[in-house]
Write a protein that holds these residues in place. Structure first.
Motif, mmCIF file in Angstrom:
data_model
loop_
_atom_site.group_PDB
_atom_site.id
_atom_site.type_symbol
_atom_site.label_atom_id
_atom_site.label_comp_id
_atom_site.label_asym_id
_atom_site.label_seq_id
_atom_site.Cartn_x
_atom_site.Cartn_y
_atom_site.Cartn_z
ATOM 1 N N ALA A 213 18.658 14.175 72.082
ATOM 2 C CA ALA A 213 20.534 13.360 71.651
ATOM 3 C C ALA A 213 19.900 12.865 69.940
ATOM 4 O O ALA A 213 20.865 12.619 69.917
ATOM 5 C CB ALA A 213 19.968 12.380 72.457
ATOM 6 N N ARG A 214 18.468 12.675 69.665
ATOM 7 C CA ARG A 214 18.283 11.837 68.277
ATOM 8 C C ARG A 214 17.101 12.111 67.614
ATOM 9 O O ARG A 214 16.318 12.934 67.655
ATOM 10 C CB ARG A 214 19.218 10.551 68.532
ATOM 11 C CG ARG A 214 17.993 10.181 69.139
ATOM 12 C CD ARG A 214 18.135 8.549 68.926
ATOM 13 N NE ARG A 214 16.621 7.586 69.555
ATOM 14 C CZ ARG A 214 16.658 6.771 69.695
ATOM 15 N NH1 ARG A 214 18.015 5.370 69.946
ATOM 16 N NH2 ARG A 214 15.184 5.871 69.724
ATOM 17 N N GLY A 215 17.088 11.672 66.478
ATOM 18 C CA GLY A 215 16.132 11.920 65.859
ATOM 19 C C GLY A 215 15.795 13.698 65.493
ATOM 20 O O GLY A 215 16.283 13.848 65.464
ATOM 21 N N ILE A 216 14.391 13.753 65.314
ATOM 22 C CA ILE A 216 14.072 14.563 65.217
ATOM 23 C C ILE A 216 14.011 16.048 66.189
ATOM 24 O O ILE A 216 14.372 16.951 66.295
ATOM 25 C CB ILE A 216 12.096 14.543 65.427
ATOM 26 C CG1 ILE A 216 11.382 13.236 63.812
ATOM 27 C CG2 ILE A 216 11.442 15.570 65.089
ATOM 28 C CD1 ILE A 216 9.874 13.182 64.445
ATOM 29 N N ALA A 336 2.636 14.876 68.383
ATOM 30 C CA ALA A 336 1.525 14.814 68.933
ATOM 31 C C ALA A 336 2.000 13.454 66.881
ATOM 32 O O ALA A 336 3.053 12.696 67.041
ATOM 33 C CB ALA A 336 0.306 14.824 68.008
ATOM 34 N N SER A 337 0.886 12.958 66.854
ATOM 35 C CA SER A 337 1.297 11.756 65.385
ATOM 36 C C SER A 337 0.427 11.201 64.437
ATOM 37 O O SER A 337 -1.365 11.609 65.042
ATOM 38 C CB SER A 337 1.481 11.045 66.039
ATOM 39 O OG SER A 337 2.215 9.419 64.824
ATOM 40 N N THR A 338 0.157 11.276 62.866
ATOM 41 C CA THR A 338 -0.768 10.979 62.985
ATOM 42 C C THR A 338 -1.658 9.386 63.390
ATOM 43 O O THR A 338 -2.737 9.853 62.605
ATOM 44 C CB THR A 338 -0.359 10.547 60.973
ATOM 45 O OG1 THR A 338 0.189 9.924 60.860
ATOM 46 C CG2 THR A 338 0.130 11.777 60.154
#
Ligand code: NAI
Length: 444
Positions: A213-216, A336-338
């Motif tokens: 719905a939004r963002g990435i 994932a994420s840093t």
């Protein structure tokens, strides 16, 4: 207003200057039809692999050089080190790059092509191969004006002209990789297929994106649509209106669904098959943060983050893998994420869930191999979205610049990397984690 605009104009610029923060440059981002690189591509190296690469790049109608012309601005330097057997072998090619760096165009590219140290035949060869790692990561920190340095590591036996080696090279040379810096892409097998239409590599694929719905997630939807995919977009019922707007924009279908529901996988499969007849690509993007120092962590914060960020993905993958509804050569990409790599104060729950994604991806890759499928994780660093706009101003201003490109990335930077990993060209890349972080200094 984008980060670059914010700190280049008015109050934002004044604040940034007072804080002594660097002024970010505008990165070269991909637009269909635009040149792949901002100038000729120089290929350095004398192995058979470098010859093969030169031939392939010529077939892309690039201006390919084996020797630099005096004072010519180069769009990219490809440094082929696939034959190094001793650290002494590095000096000549590396010092050739050194002599040409001032001729690299703004937003230019340096790409190394090498072999993994873990399978080298001797300690000296392993040393030489591992040396490429330190070299490349340091060079990425030295480049300026939006230029990046990344590497491709080819498993032994995989030729430099394999589809995923060329696919990875095309990705790294192009504006699609604008915010990927100081990273290595490992090509494990010779599988994969280069697209017939380079501007629509996902043509006729059906892709599911969660948290769209939004963002990435919304950026992933737009990017996959631009690349030719047909989309099923998922988000919680509370975000239904925004979800419908994105779905309309990309001519996809919307499915209001909380992915933590027990029956989420079944509903996703049913929707994709009924509305679009197949499912080729699954993008696990939905994610939440519930930050607190561990001393103040409560059950609700811990459990909700684990439930959305990893448990739901595990359950959905298990159902997808055990059903025969997935198409041949499926693609799964997880966010994932840093933070999941380096850890982050106040994010024990989030970092645990994102590290868990990496564990899941590595363990799932072999399960998809027989079907020609792949699964990979993308680890964004600081990306300009509502999630990061909630960070207090001063912390945010500093956090977004703690990387070699000295700015936050955009949602579309993450989306471009996901689109590449979802493409047929990336068929030889599986079980990998690719960071989209501008070479974030934290936990680099
Ligand atoms: P966001 O908060 O802007 O969007 C996340 C979306 O997921 C929202 O639309 C939300 O409604 C949806 N969602 C949440 N729980 C859901 C559920 N149970 N079922 C279905 N949908 C659900 O987040 P952003 O920044 O776009 O992040 C997307 C992904 O990227 C997340 O997995 C996040 O952890 C990851 N990420 C983001 C970074 C950043 O800097 N923004 C950095 C590293 C990773």
């Amino acid at each position: 207003m984008s980060d670059t605009q914010l700190v280049s104009h008015g109050i934002g610029r004044d604040v940034a200057r007072k804080l002594g923060l660097p002024q970010p440059v505008t990165l070269r981002r991909y637009r269909p039809g635009e040149p792949l690189v901002p100038g000729p591509v120089l290929i350095i190296g004398d192995s058979a692999g470098s010859e093969d690469l030169a031939t392939s790049l010529l077939s892309w109608e690039l201006d390919v050089r084996r020797n630099a012309l005096p004072k010519e601005k180069l769009g990219a330097i490809v440094l082929v080190l696939d034959g190094v057997e001793h650290p002494d072998d590095l000096a000549a090619p590396v010092l050739t790059v050194a002599s040409l760096l001032r001729d690299l165009a703004p937003n230019g590219r340096v790409v190394t092509v090498s072999r993994p140290a873990s399978t080298a035949a001797s300690p000296a060869a392993a040393a030489a191969r591992q040396a490429v790692d330190g070299f490349l990561r340091s060079l990425a920190k030295e480049l300026r004006a939006g230029a990046t340095a990344n590497g491709i590591v080819l498993a032994d036996g995989v030729p430099s002209s394999s589809p995923s080696a060329l696919g990875a090279l095309r990705f790294l040379l192009s504006g699609r990789s604008a915010f990927v810096d100081g990273q290595f892409i490992t090509v494990g097998t010779d599988s994969g297929k280069l697209p017939d239409d380079v501007d629509r590599p996902l043509s006729s694929k059906v892709a599911v994106v969660t948290g769209a719905a939004r963002g990435i997630g919304a950026a992933i939807a737009r990017t996959l649509h631009r690349d030719g995919a047909v989309l099923v977009l998922i988000d919680v019922p509370a975000a239904g209106e925004q979800l419908a707007a994105v779905a309309n924009e990309v001519h996809g279908t919307a499915l209001q669904l909380d992915i933590t529901r027990e029956d989420a996988a079944r509903r996703i499969l049913d929707h994709a098959l009924e509305r679009h007849g197949r499912l080729d690509i699954m993008i696990h993007n939905a994610g939440i943060t519930r930050d607190k120092l561990l001393a103040n962590m409560d059950e609700a914060r811990w459990n909700s983050v684990i439930a959305v960020n990893i448990a739901a993905q595990l359950r959905i993958n298990q159902t997808l893998l055990s059903s025969d509804a997935l198409s041949q050569a499926p693609r799964i990409v997880s966010l994932a994420s840093t933070s999941g790599i380096a850890g982050n104060r106040g994010q024990t729950n989030y970092a645990a869930s994102k590290a868990a994604v990496i564990g899941m991806v590595r363990a799932t890759a072999p399960l998809l191999k027989d079907a020609g499928g792949t699964i990979n994780a993308v680890a964004p660093g600081f990306i300009e979205t509502e999630m990061t706009h909630r960070i207090p101003f001063a912390t945010r201003e500093i956090a977004r610049r703690l990387n070699s490109l000295q700015q936050g990335g955009r949602p579309e930077d993450v989306a471009e990397t996901i689109a590449f990993l979802a493409s047929d060209a990336a068929g030889g890349i599986s079980g990998e984690v690719l960071r989209v972080c501008g070479q974030n200094m934290v936990g680099a």
